[in-house]
Design a protein around this motif. Structure first.
Motif, short mmCIF file in Angstrom:
data_model
loop_
_atom_site.label_atom_id
_atom_site.label_comp_id
_atom_site.label_asym_id
_atom_site.label_seq_id
_atom_site.Cartn_x
_atom_site.Cartn_y
_atom_site.Cartn_z
N GLU A 220 -42.54 -118.76 44.70
CA GLU A 220 -42.94 -119.57 45.86
C GLU A 220 -44.05 -118.87 46.66
O GLU A 220 -44.99 -119.52 47.13
N ALA A 221 -43.94 -117.55 46.80
CA ALA A 221 -44.95 -116.80 47.56
C ALA A 221 -46.33 -116.90 46.91
O ALA A 221 -47.34 -117.04 47.60
N LEU A 222 -46.37 -116.83 45.59
CA LEU A 222 -47.64 -116.95 44.88
C LEU A 222 -48.26 -118.34 45.10
O LEU A 222 -49.47 -118.46 45.29
N ILE A 223 -47.43 -119.35 45.07
CA ILE A 223 -47.92 -120.72 45.27
C ILE A 223 -48.51 -120.88 46.67
O ILE A 223 -49.61 -121.41 46.85
N LYS A 224 -47.78 -120.38 47.67
CA LYS A 224 -48.22 -120.52 49.06
C LYS A 224 -49.52 -119.77 49.32
O LYS A 224 -50.33 -120.19 50.16
#
Length: 250
Positions: free
Chosen positions: A115-119
């Protein structure tokens, strides 16, 4: 609309592809079995060509802590780079309700990292966090097995049928990116030990279920907020008992 479904051969992916095709969209089932590999990047650029939306519902082949982290990070980096190069307008990813609340479980840590990479990617995105699938009930129950007993946590769980997850994903895919997170969950919560009793009864398994507040859920100690949605979540329509009747009949 061209929609690429990464993990398109799996439980959620195959249903999502069929539903989208039924609505007239060009849905591509992208997985290693169809020549698209998000880890090696094989077939990735070709799959992205002309795509409007990419939906990532892929699952890791191994749940070992480091392996699952490597999978989700590598896959997400490769997908996001390929999408940016192809001009994809919406990245949709399926994640898990409560991931950040259970850092003792490697799989949940890996989903938080994904999720952090996507954000941070700059891609327009929507993360769909779902509660535990009804289809995983057997594995959840068995994970609490101690000898001939099921020593299950009494913490709340909110099982959601995969059909309800797919319905939510379809609506997200066909809408504009929210650049945030959407939660979806089953229509009811229940203690995990109660879910275990219902599942064992439906499958004619005579093992005794013992509630145990110290029982770990794939390494994590739970409370009643660990696995359930917040107030603004979308709730599915299929109750766990109805899913049990249908699945055992099949």
């Amino acid at each position: 609309m061209k929609i690429v479904v990464i993990g398109g051969s799996g439980l959620i992916g195959s249903k999502l592809v069929n539903t989208l095709r039924g609505r007239g969209h060009d849905a591509l089932a992208a997985s290693p079995s169809t020549g698209v590999n998000s880890i090696t990047r094989e077939g990735l650029a070709e799959a992205m060509d002309g795509a409007d939306v990419v939906v990532d519902v892929a699952n890791a082949p191994s749940w070992e802590d480091q392996a699952v982290l490597d999978f989700f990070q590598t896959s997400s980096r490769n997908l996001l780079a390929a999408e940016a190069a192809a001009g994809v307008r919406h990245h949709v990813a399926l994640s898990i309700v409560g991931s950040e609340r259970l850092p003792d479980t490697g799989y949940f840590r890996a989903k938080v990292a994904q999720e952090a990479l996507i954000k941070a990617s700059g891609m327009p995105y929507t993360i769909v966090r779902a509660t535990q699938f009804s289809e995983f009930a057997g594995g959840i129950v068995q994970s609490f097995a101690v000898g001939e007993e099921i020593r299950a946590s009494p913490a709340l769980i909110q099982p959601i049928a995969s059909d309800d997850v797919v319905a939510a994903l379809v609506d997200v895919v066909l809408a504009a990116p929210v650049n945030g997170t959407v939660e979806v969950g089953g229509p009811e919560t229940m203690p995990i030990d109660e879910l275990a009793r219902r599942y064992l009864r439906a499958t004619q398994d005579n093992r005794k279920v013992v509630p145990d507040v110290h029982a770990r859920y794939f390494g994590a100690v739970l409370d009643d907020q660990s696995l359930v949605t917040g107030e603004d979540a979308r709730l599915g329509a299929i109750r766990f008992d109805d899913w049990l009747v249908r699945s055992t009949a099949q």
